[in-house]
Enzyme design. Structure first.
Site, PDB file in Angstrom:
ATOM      1  N   HIS A 148       0.826  -1.217   0.000  1.00 11.94           N
ATOM      2  CA  HIS A 148       0.000   0.000   0.000  1.00 11.94           C
ATOM      3  C   HIS A 148       0.860   1.267   0.000  1.00 11.94           C
ATOM      4  CE1 HIS A 148      -2.993  -3.000   1.362  1.00 11.94           C
ATOM      5  NE2 HIS A 148      -3.923  -2.180   0.932  1.00 11.94           N
ATOM      6  N   ASP A 198       1.421  -0.604  -7.865  1.00  7.64           N
ATOM      7  CA  ASP A 198       1.025  -0.977  -6.507  1.00  7.64           C
ATOM      8  C   ASP A 198      -0.099  -2.008  -6.575  1.00  7.64           C
ATOM      9  OD1 ASP A 198      -0.547  -0.665  -3.862  1.00  7.64           O
ATOM     10  OD2 ASP A 198       1.205   0.581  -3.492  1.00  7.64           O
ATOM     11  N   GLY A 199      -0.138  -2.926  -5.630  1.00 14.98           N
ATOM     12  CA  GLY A 199      -1.215  -3.912  -5.581  1.00 14.98           C
ATOM     13  C   GLY A 199      -2.575  -3.280  -5.364  1.00 14.98           C
ATOM     14  N   HIS A 200      -2.617  -2.136  -4.734  1.00 17.92           N
ATOM     15  CA  HIS A 200      -3.885  -1.426  -4.526  1.00 17.92           C
ATOM     16  C   HIS A 200      -3.838  -0.121  -5.305  1.00 17.92           C
ATOM     17  CE1 HIS A 200      -7.498   0.210  -2.937  1.00 17.92           C
ATOM     18  NE2 HIS A 200      -7.569  -0.573  -1.875  1.00 17.92           N
ATOM     19  N   HIS A 283     -10.624  -7.606  -5.701  1.00 17.71           N
ATOM     20  CA  HIS A 283     -11.005  -6.610  -4.697  1.00 17.71           C
ATOM     21  C   HIS A 283     -11.754  -5.429  -5.338  1.00 17.71           C
ATOM     22  CE1 HIS A 283      -9.845  -3.435  -1.622  1.00 17.71           C
ATOM     23  NE2 HIS A 283     -10.333  -4.404  -0.874  1.00 17.71           N
ATOM     24  N   GLU A 335     -13.080  -9.227  -0.253  1.00 17.99           N
ATOM     25  CA  GLU A 335     -13.897  -8.010  -0.480  1.00 17.99           C
ATOM     26  C   GLU A 335     -14.078  -7.812  -1.978  1.00 17.99           C
ATOM     27  OE1 GLU A 335     -11.137  -5.276   1.584  1.00 17.99           O
ATOM     28  OE2 GLU A 335     -12.482  -5.413   3.295  1.00 17.99           O
ATOM     29  N   GLU A 351     -19.041  -2.852  -0.076  1.00 18.42           N
ATOM     30  CA  GLU A 351     -18.276  -1.936   0.772  1.00 18.42           C
ATOM     31  C   GLU A 351     -18.576  -0.472   0.423  1.00 18.42           C
ATOM     32  OE1 GLU A 351     -14.081  -2.885   0.847  1.00 18.42           O
ATOM     33  OE2 GLU A 351     -13.591  -0.956   1.738  1.00 18.42           O
ATOM     34  N   CYS A 353     -16.639   2.060   0.589  1.00 17.19           N
ATOM     35  CA  CYS A 353     -15.552   2.588  -0.243  1.00 17.19           C
ATOM     36  C   CYS A 353     -15.707   2.206  -1.709  1.00 17.19           C
ATOM     37  CB  CYS A 353     -14.203   2.048   0.222  1.00 17.19           C
ATOM     38  SG  CYS A 353     -13.585   2.840   1.694  1.00 17.19           S
ATOM     39  N   CYS A 431     -10.962   2.522   6.400  1.00 15.79           N
ATOM     40  CA  CYS A 431     -10.993   3.196   5.106  1.00 15.79           C
ATOM     41  C   CYS A 431     -12.316   3.895   4.836  1.00 15.79           C
ATOM     42  CB  CYS A 431     -10.702   2.194   3.991  1.00 15.79           C
ATOM     43  SG  CYS A 431     -11.748   0.742   4.038  1.00 15.79           S
ATOM     44  N   CYS A 432     -13.429   3.265   5.249  1.00 23.55           N
ATOM     45  CA  CYS A 432     -14.730   3.753   4.795  1.00 23.55           C
ATOM     46  C   CYS A 432     -15.157   5.091   5.393  1.00 23.55           C
ATOM     47  CB  CYS A 432     -15.798   2.689   5.036  1.00 23.55           C
ATOM     48  SG  CYS A 432     -15.539   1.202   4.044  1.00 23.55           S
TER      49      CYS A 432
END
Lengths: 672, 672
Positions: A148, A198-200, A283, A335, A351, A353, A431-432
């Protein structure tokens, strides 16, 4: 372009006030550990018991990193998730949008103070991530699948862009550019740089926004690179996972193995190059953050590969994988998205987000395509899933947004334990709540868009907006009680002599509308309907009053029969608002309710902060006293169904779970 | 009592032959590692990749333990699950029942050879468990929460009892008694003994059966002790878990932590003393194995606490937690029960072993209560879930038995990945196939029971049975083509002068029946209907021919409306056989099918080994071409439903998944 917008809508002002007065100060206390909060277990499958349950560490982590940078021997403990820094950035971004809406010197002072602390933590080469600086400095940019690092960087950059636009100060932007430059120095096609992302996803969108503000081409190129490198080497992330295991490194998500069945290439949208990805996999938040950047990247670069990738994703998500509430992500495992038409209402993830990200995606698509259907999606996600993500008092938040909930089943069935039926005050993986805060506070940015000499009205929000359209100053006052009423009046308070072209999104749910200009009904010849927008043929001029009335009546909606979970059921909508039934109004066993032939509504100002409720003279199926049993009293020979009359009360979905805890359901049985 | 029964029913003979000729030899090869088999991942959440995927080690483990006992320095590798030994015992038990049914000298020789090997592995003090003997000798009887030591012992004892009854040989029984004596020496109320039981019940039932055979009171007392100690100390198992973690011991289930959210006291039915346990909680197989022992213990001891506990469990399972197919266990998480009326058809576990255990429970309840409803449960589980547990060719097995399956969803939705849509050849955790084998091979034991001077007919199976009723020799030939036809003829081929009383279970699904004695219709005055049995008022005598005709017609069944998953749907039954639709007959999207007004059937001898199929002139909902969309083509304003006619073909549920892989569904939409 839009220069300034002031939101005056009571519906939205109230929510923005709650966020400004409750959530943002509350989150300040949380990230500074000024108060003990009851932190809920996350639903990611991670083991939050590995985290301190009463401390967020967010701001402290920056202080610890700064002390370490200064060479202090015992700088203190760095705590929380690997992506904990992003909570500070999302808080700052929400503050930035708040400062756009209102003067708040105390808040501004806190934000400036936090920016100082963040700046102090940044290393000389621009690198900034408290986890890797403090805990594993030798692992920087080496575990991108789950580090991240660029995700956090992206949130910093987005916050800095928003803060700069809101305040004009440069300090935060300098930090952001220095960080972006560090990334640019480490990632790219050149030899010696990292050929991956990045993975996210998140950095891509952030760099595009940084480019929009700074016009620095390097950021645009870097964003484009990071988007297009994705999936070129499908083994990029998994090779890093294997290497980390070989090196005996620990998992970056406590309780989850580095090599885990949920964390394979499709989870990271990296099994294929983006333009070959035809389905939304993995995700859900990652997917829509990627998509938002693809769509904006297509606008800014004109790159056909980005455009094609955005189109493919849009088609798959909207046509096959989205709930009626604008929720996405059908499973808590990773998720994630699952498959086409697989939209279970009870075990859904949905979610908050992810729906925020879907709004970004829709908005960026809308900027390029000007297709009202994209605005419909934006509105659907906003008024339903995103608003449902918070309590009406702003003090509790949902991560997961089910369309069917039952506290008893959430307790006894582990497959539903991710579905909470009370909004917790905070999450270990937080996060949300700040994502929701920045979304609602930045609402003004979603109300209009401009396209050459045309102003397009996308959302119906009582507001006053100022535009600069090729040098022409325009002030447009929008008056409406939407979403409860369907009349929207646009008053041109200021415009140049030439006037301007104007278009309004007409949502797909609207069967009839009428249009008046300066009290005179406009016929079909006065406008053109194109891709979900009504384009006025004549220009608008100063003093003009355009009144659009969208017929707003309750509508029964059915799902594609391929969605097994909704088969034979109906949802009730009124405008963009999805309705639901709650146990507190209708008793338990909501699956036994059948709607009646009528569906009448009225506004209740005392209920749930003021909502338009709907009522139907429906029926409730009752279990007959007797009947021929088959091995168990649970199963009986079919007999004529017995019902009792019941007045069914429906409330807006976003307002559920604000009274006593109980069952909730969106999809209902039709009239028997 | 029943002395001997020969099953002549083509339906059952064929299945017994497949088991004797295919499954048992196949399992012999598997447990001896004579062939490589493709071993499926288990559904327990454990990590079977930690196991060799091509080797079972079952028999080898005993050889290794024997060599170790002899002091060999390198006895070899012990492999497989901690409870791997039980596969050998269940195989032997299936062999025992096979030898009851037929002469099979080769099989007998193999079994005797295996018994020798097992005996060689047994320690001098009677202890026998290859895992703890070879791998962790210092951990014996210390990790009872997951050691399965008494569980394996129980299976050995059950096998030995069956083998002794079938063959008259004593060797196996000696091993069993020596092991039971070891347990008796280690467990009990006396100081210095362990005051607890095994985490997986099984020993209790086995000791009761050993008592029934040997009349050794110690075994009865020990069984009673183990039943009643359960839950007296709710921390018994969790304390062992904590101690194992403290000692740094490894988990006995690869891939699952010792302290795991699924493995708390209720999982082991140990949160309260058994007579206070009012709900079926935790691992479903554990629950029904406990219940079987409670019910049999109540018969043998008259202990009211056992009786009350069995009653509570029965009431909760049958009235609130059982599927129409006799499946139990609603979730894969811990392979467990969830809550009342929580019976999802797609994410169900419904383990084959659990339904086998439910049959044991029902049968033992029936022995005490003589309530036909208990026989109905037994029959429901047998003809549906248990038979569905194997391919018609005997070469593939289900662990999980869904009432709704979709290969695509099992692939894309991790919450459904435990639901296989092809029966694998073997499992790493191979409890189900041999359990099914011993159940079907021992079917003769479930056909009749005797109660003082009355013979009760529980199952309808073409057969010839010999009884000794207080010294009177009775031979009863039962002729029937059940479950396809409803006529059952009982011919008294031999009886003493006094004759005997006779009763027949009349299943709850049967609305009309008729009864003839020696061709003469019997009126209502000739019998009494009591608790699901029809008791003849007159004795039967040699030469009598009693003909019972149960009206066997398709029946539509509905579920209690509190079962949300089945709400508004109907299941089709004919006699005890639950029907289903499969994609191969009816196309995909089975949720769109609606039954018609008719439901006609016929026997198809070429289909699925010969089954009675049902057909209905139903309809399929089709998606309209057009319609007002709401944000997505998935959602549209309700319009009149459009259907096309479709002849719906239903097959017995037990025969599903024997043709091409596809969707399957039990609960169907009613006529629109």
């Amino acid at each position: 372009m839009l220069e300034k917008i002031t939101i005056t809508s009571p519906f939205w002002r109230e929510r923005q006030q709650i966020i400004a007065k409750e959530m943002i100060p509350y989150q300040w206390e949380v990230i500074n550990d000024l108060k003990q909060v009851d932190i809920a277990v996350t639903n990611t499958g991670g083991d939050s018991s590995a985290l301190d349950s009463d401390k967020s560490y967010v701001v402290e982590n920056f202080k610890v990193a700064a002390k370490k940078k200064q060479g202090e021997a015992n700088p203190g403990k760095r705590g929380g998730m690997v992506f904990q820094d992003s909570d500070a950035y999302k808080w700052l971004e929400a503050v930035a949008y708040t400062l756009e809406c209102q003067d708040a010197p105390e808040l501004r002072a806190k934000a400036d103070q936090l920016i100082e602390i963040i700046g102090a933590a940044q290393e000389d080469d621009g690198y900034l991530n408290t986890y890797f600086q403090v805990i594993e400095p030798d692992r920087k940019y080496q575990s991108l699948y789950m580090s991240h690092e660029l995700y956090c960087a992206g949130h910093l950059i987005e916050a800095a862009v928003a803060y700069t636009m809101a305040t004009g100060t440069k300090k935060f932007l300098e930090i952001a550019c220095k960080l972006a430059d560090n990334i640019d120095a480490n990632f790219g096609p050149e030899e010696g740089k990292i050929h991956g992302a990045d993975g996210h996803e998140e950095i891509e969108l952030a760099l595009l926004r940084l480019y929009e503000l700074t016009k620095e081409e390097r950021y645009l190129k870097l964003a484009e690179y990071l988007l297009l490198i994705r999936g070129q080497d499908p083994d990029f992330f998994t090779a890093q996972q294997r290497r980390d295991v070989e090196l005996g490194r620990k998992s970056l998500i406590p309780g989850l193995e580095i090599i885990h069945p949920d964390f394979k290439a499709p989870y990271f949208q990296s099994d294929k190059p983006v333009e070959e990805q035809m389905e939304a996999k993995g995700h859900a938040v990652r997917v829509v953050y990627l998509c938002s950047a693809l769509a904006l990247g297509a606008v800014l670069t004109g790159n056909e590969r980005l455009k094609r990738a955005a189109d493919n994703y849009w088609r798959n998500i909207i046509q096959k994988r989205m709930y009626i509430t604008g929720a996405i992500g059908s499973t808590p495992h990773g998720e994630a998205f699952t498959g086409d038409y697989d939209l279970p209402n009870d075990s859904v993830y949905g979610e908050t987000c992810a729906s925020v990200g879907l709004i970004f995606f829709a908005h960026n698509m809308l900027r390029e395509r000007h297709d009202g259907a994209m605005g419909d999606v934006m509105e659907q996600a906003l008024y339903n899933t995103v608003l449902a993500g918070m309590n009406l008092d702003g003090k509790g938040f949902f991560y997961v947004n089910p369309l069917e909930a039952n506290p008893y089943l959430s307790k006894v069935n582990p497959g539903l334990r991710h579905v909470l039926t009370r909004r917790p005050g905070w999450f270990a993986c937080a996060c949300c709540p700040p994502n929701l805060a920045r979304m609602v506070m930045s609402l003004g940015h979603y109300v209009y868009q401009t396209k050459q000499d045309t102003i397009l009205s996308d959302l119906f929000v009582d507001s006053c907006a100022k535009f600069n359209l090729a040098g022409q100053h325009i002030t447009l006052k929008q008056s409406t009680n939407y979403p409860w009423e369907g009349t929207i009046a646009y008053e041109v308070q200021e415009a140049g002599a030439a006037g301007f072209k104007f278009a309004v999104r007409v949502p797909q749910w609207c069967e009839h509308f009428s249009l008046k200009l300066n009290q005179h009904e406009l016929g079909a010849g006065a406008y053109e309907l194109k891709h979900g927008y009504l384009y006025l043929k004549e220009h608008l001029h100063q003093g003009d009053l355009l009144e659009l009335t969208l017929e707003l009546k309750p509508m029964l909606v059915e799902a594609d029969p391929r969605i097994s979970a909704d088969y034979g059921k109906q949802a009730v909508l009124r405008g963009p608002i999805v309705y639901c039934v709650e146990e507190v109004d209708n008793g338990a066993n909501l699956q036994c309710l059948h709607l009646g032939a009528d569906l009448e509504g009225h506004y209740e100002d005392k209920l749930l902060g003021g909502v338009y409720v709907l009522e139907s003279h429906g029926q409730r199926r009752i279990r007959p006293e007797l009947g021929q049993e088959i091995a168990s009293p649970l199963y009986r020979k079919v007999q004529p169904a017995q019902f009792e009359e019941q007045l069914i009360k429906l409330i807006p979905y976003f307002a559920w779970c604000n009274r006593s805890e109980g069952e909730m359901r969106v999809w209902l049985n039709p009239q028997p």
